[in-house]
Design a protein around this motif. Structure first.
Motif, PDB file in Angstrom:
ATOM      1  N   GLU A  77     -13.613   1.888   1.258  1.00 30.60           N
ATOM      2  CA  GLU A  77     -13.858   2.534  -0.028  1.00 30.60           C
ATOM      3  C   GLU A  77     -13.299   3.954  -0.032  1.00 30.60           C
ATOM      4  N   ARG A  78     -13.371   4.629   1.107  1.00 32.05           N
ATOM      5  CA  ARG A  78     -12.826   5.994   1.216  1.00 32.05           C
ATOM      6  C   ARG A  78     -11.309   5.977   1.040  1.00 32.05           C
ATOM      7  N   LYS A  79     -10.649   4.972   1.619  1.00 29.75           N
ATOM      8  CA  LYS A  79      -9.196   4.855   1.456  1.00 29.75           C
ATOM      9  C   LYS A  79      -8.845   4.657  -0.015  1.00 29.75           C
ATOM     10  N   LEU A  80      -9.619   3.821  -0.690  1.00 28.36           N
ATOM     11  CA  LEU A  80      -9.390   3.571  -2.109  1.00 28.36           C
ATOM     12  C   LEU A  80      -9.646   4.837  -2.926  1.00 28.36           C
ATOM     13  N   ALA A  81     -10.732   5.527  -2.624  1.00 31.68           N
ATOM     14  CA  ALA A  81     -11.070   6.757  -3.340  1.00 31.68           C
ATOM     15  C   ALA A  81      -9.984   7.814  -3.162  1.00 31.68           C
ATOM     16  N   ASP A  82      -9.493   7.965  -1.932  1.00 34.58           N
ATOM     17  CA  ASP A  82      -8.428   8.938  -1.668  1.00 34.58           C
ATOM     18  C   ASP A  82      -7.180   8.613  -2.486  1.00 34.58           C
ATOM     19  N   TYR A  83      -6.839   7.334  -2.577  1.00 34.17           N
ATOM     20  CA  TYR A  83      -5.664   6.943  -3.359  1.00 34.17           C
ATOM     21  C   TYR A  83      -5.881   7.254  -4.839  1.00 34.17           C
ATOM     22  N   MET A  84      -7.068   6.943  -5.353  1.00 32.59           N
ATOM     23  CA  MET A  84      -7.355   7.207  -6.770  1.00 32.59           C
ATOM     24  C   MET A  84      -7.291   8.695  -7.093  1.00 32.59           C
ATOM     25  N   LEU A  85      -7.800   9.513  -6.187  1.00 26.96           N
ATOM     26  CA  LEU A  85      -7.781  10.959  -6.413  1.00 26.96           C
ATOM     27  C   LEU A  85      -6.365  11.518  -6.353  1.00 26.96           C
ATOM     28  N   ASN A 139      -1.317   6.437 -11.707  1.00 29.55           N
ATOM     29  CA  ASN A 139      -0.833   5.120 -11.296  1.00 29.55           C
ATOM     30  C   ASN A 139      -1.924   4.063 -11.445  1.00 29.55           C
ATOM     31  N   VAL A 140      -3.154   4.451 -11.132  1.00 33.60           N
ATOM     32  CA  VAL A 140      -4.271   3.498 -11.136  1.00 33.60           C
ATOM     33  C   VAL A 140      -4.432   2.828 -12.500  1.00 33.60           C
ATOM     34  N   VAL A 141      -4.298   3.603 -13.576  1.00 32.76           N
ATOM     35  CA  VAL A 141      -4.561   3.055 -14.912  1.00 32.76           C
ATOM     36  C   VAL A 141      -3.474   2.090 -15.370  1.00 32.76           C
ATOM     37  N   ALA A 147      -5.035  -2.739  -4.843  1.00 37.17           N
ATOM     38  CA  ALA A 147      -5.507  -3.059  -3.489  1.00 37.17           C
ATOM     39  C   ALA A 147      -4.372  -2.931  -2.481  1.00 37.17           C
ATOM     40  N   GLU A 148      -3.185  -3.413  -2.849  1.00 37.64           N
ATOM     41  CA  GLU A 148      -2.043  -3.331  -1.934  1.00 37.64           C
ATOM     42  C   GLU A 148      -1.622  -1.882  -1.704  1.00 37.64           C
ATOM     43  N   GLN A 149      -1.540  -1.104  -2.788  1.00 38.88           N
ATOM     44  CA  GLN A 149      -1.078   0.274  -2.686  1.00 38.88           C
ATOM     45  C   GLN A 149      -2.052   1.154  -1.917  1.00 38.88           C
ATOM     46  N   SER A 150      -3.326   0.817  -1.976  1.00 36.27           N
ATOM     47  CA  SER A 150      -4.343   1.620  -1.282  1.00 36.27           C
ATOM     48  C   SER A 150      -4.715   1.040   0.083  1.00 36.27           C
TER      49      SER A 150
END
Length: 285
Positions: free
Chosen positions: A19-27, A32-34, A42-45
């Motif tokens: 979840e931390r990896k995903l959160a870091d990518y979103m931040l 890109n996320v939207v 999932a692949e990018q993060s």
């Protein structure tokens, strides 16, 4: 920063590794996320679709599509130069007026974009059929609870709102399955408010939370979650913007209740207005 990204940043230390990896990518790449589907994100993060879904639901979104829609709306407003401003020494009164206006407008705008219509509908339906309604909140949130109490009484709803946490639990202990308890806490971590809602839940009442957006104990406990903007952090503002945001949500709920059962509620509003005017006038003689 958007309310949603701010909530994610606040929770970073509490996320599991994936979840931390995903959160870091979103931040780092919110734009890109939207535009991504769940598989691409999932692949990018370097996570998984299950992690994305679990992550979104941990923040009390209904899933990734709901999260992405609200994040897109949040980001679209970030071109607006309005930012929360703290109280500073020696500020000119004219500048204070502008700053407080900016804070309140931003709080209402941010909160509106976070609203979940389905959660609002469930809240209104629960309140319409409730035998009794308990309202819990301390300090600034207690003021919001009292405001809603006064509104509910005007349309003939049986409700209570105590400032004393012990009285809140005493009232909660007498609720049942036909009742509703609403707990208000900006942080979602106020122990007294959580205890009161826990007691109401144990008694079988429908439980509703109103807190800042994100993962918090109050939202995790409640059956229905309502959220306000989470950007106010300055200690000198006295929770001004958060109070305005909470009142904004309460006003929407009340207006929705009256609109839905207009023929039932409007006569009661008119009657309470007439009686208050009558006795206020009599007292003045």
């Amino acid at each position: 920063m958007s309310s949603i990204l701010h909530a994610i940043r606040q929770q970073l230390d509490h996320f599991h590794q994936q979840e931390r990896k995903l959160a870091d990518y979103m931040l780092q790449f919110p734009g890109n996320v939207v535009t991504m589907g769940i598989t691409e994100l999932a692949e990018q993060s370097s996570t998984s679709a299950a992690t994305v879904t679990r992550f979104c639901k941990s923040l009390h979104f209904r899933g990734y599509p709901d999260f992405k829609t609200k994040l897109a709306a949040d980001l679209a407003q970030q071109t607006t130069p309005l930012t929360y401003q703290d109280i500073i020494a020696g500020n000119k009164l004219a500048d204070i007026v502008t700053a407080i206006e900016s804070n309140h407008l931003r709080s209402i705008s941010d909160t509106t974009r976070l609203l979940d219509i389905h959660a609002l509908e469930r809240t209104i339906a629960a309140l319409q059929r409730a035998r009794h309604i308990d309202l819990y909140g301390v300090a600034t949130s207690g003021i919001v609870a009292m405001d809603f109490y006064q509104k509910l009484v005007r349309i003939g709803k049986r409700a209570t709102a105590f400032a004393d946490p012990h009285m809140q639990i005493t009232s909660a202990a007498n609720l049942g399955t036909d009742d509703v308890a609403i707990a208000i806490s900006y942080s979602g971590e106020t122990p007294e408010t959580i205890d009161s809602l826990q007691c109401a839940k144990e008694r079988g009442a429908t439980t509703i939370s109103l807190s800042k957006v994100g993962n918090n104990r109050l939202a995790n406990l409640a059956d229905i979650n309502l959220f306000a903007s989470s950007l106010e952090e300055g200690m000198r503002r006295g929770d001004m913007a958060s109070r305005i945001a909470q009142l904004h949500v309460i006003d929407i709920i009340f207006a929705g209740m009256v609109s839905e059962q207009f023929d039932e509620h409007i006569p009661k509003l008119e009657q309470s207005y007439r009686m208050v005017r009558k006795y206020r006038k009599d007292k003045g003689r």
